[in-house]
Design an enzyme around this catalytic site. Structure first.
Site, short mmCIF file in Angstrom:
data_model
loop_
_atom_site.label_atom_id
_atom_site.label_comp_id
_atom_site.label_asym_id
_atom_site.label_seq_id
_atom_site.Cartn_x
_atom_site.Cartn_y
_atom_site.Cartn_z
CB SER A 1 3.58 4.17 1.82
OG SER A 1 2.95 5.06 2.49
CG HIS B 1 1.87 2.92 -2.19
ND1 HIS B 1 0.74 3.80 -2.56
CD2 HIS B 1 2.53 3.61 -1.23
CE1 HIS B 1 0.74 4.68 -1.78
NE2 HIS B 1 1.82 4.63 -0.87
#
Length: 244
Positions: free
Chosen positions: A138, A184
């Site tokens: 991610s 993230h």
């Protein structure tokens, strides 16, 4: 155009070099990540902890620094793997064409490491996360999202769609449980910074030949890797002070 640049472009057209023998970097990242993730899951079923040797945990990162990157090779399940790889399949090729193969690969790797750095930095806020475990690509994927924003901004393209996409995905990471929003955010910051630097260095300069600009780009990317390594070392010193 100077003779050196003209000769270089002529050679480039004649040889048409491609990284990894004609296959795109995106394809190879997909192949390697899917293969390693599936092997790790199968091995975990038979009691061989390959997954645990590749995942990132701040408590292990200093002694086993490969985890800062290998975290992108293992995932928490087939849905997690599928969503990340589908996103990579959709957005990766266009970014690779825009930046070129080696710059794109550097962006992906630096973004993945940047995500792990953010997970480590969060230990300064929440010391209990020192023993937490993170998996997934991610951070690298968010680095690619950031690259799209920077590339569109550089070309004067409307960025509202990518901003909405980023806001939705970041917001979901904050609200949903068991999702590392730190990775993230770290991948997003790293991806934006790396892409901005690459674009700045790629702009033609009257006093530099193509070969000289390429050397500067290589040195800059090497410098970014060194900078991330120094940040990791500094964070571990800060974390050790907080945990004592």
């Amino acid at each position: 155009m100077c003779p050196e640049c003209a000769n270089h472009q002529t050679v480039m057209r004649r040889r048409r070099p491609q990284l990894l023998k004609g296959n795109t970097v995106t394809q190879w990242i997909l192949i390697v990540t899917i293969t390693v993730s599936l092997i790790a899951h199968v091995m975990s079923w038979v009691g061989i902890p390959l997954w645990g040797k590749l995942a990132f945990a701040p408590v292990l990162g200093f002694q086993q620094p490969w985890r800062f990157l290998t975290v992108a090779l293992v995932h928490g399940g087939f849905l997690h793997l599928g969503l990340n790889m589908f996103t990579l399949y959709i957005v990766g090729p266009s970014i690779e064409r825009a930046l070129g193969a080696w710059r794109y690969l550097a962006l992906y790797v630096l973004s993945a490491i940047g995500g792990s750095i953010a997970v480590l930095a969060w230990v300064l806020v929440d010391p209990a996360s020192y023993i937490g475990v993170s998996v997934g690509a991610s951070g690298a994927i968010f680095g690619l999202f950031a690259a799209i924003y920077v590339l569109q901004k550089d070309q004067g393209i409307d960025t509202r769609s990518i901003v909405v996409l980023l806001a939705v995905n970041l917001g979901y990471g904050f609200l949903a449980s068991r999702i590392s929003w730190q990775a993230h955010l770290g991948g997003l910051i790293a991806g934006a910074l790396v892409t901005w630097i690459m674009l700045r260095l790629a702009k033609p300069r009257a006093n530099l030949t193509y070969a000289q600009q390429e050397r500067k780009s290589h040195l800059a990317v090497g410098g970014l890797f060194i900078a991330e390594a120094l940040v990791i070392v500094a964070l571990y010193y800060a974390v050790s002070w907080v945990l004592v």
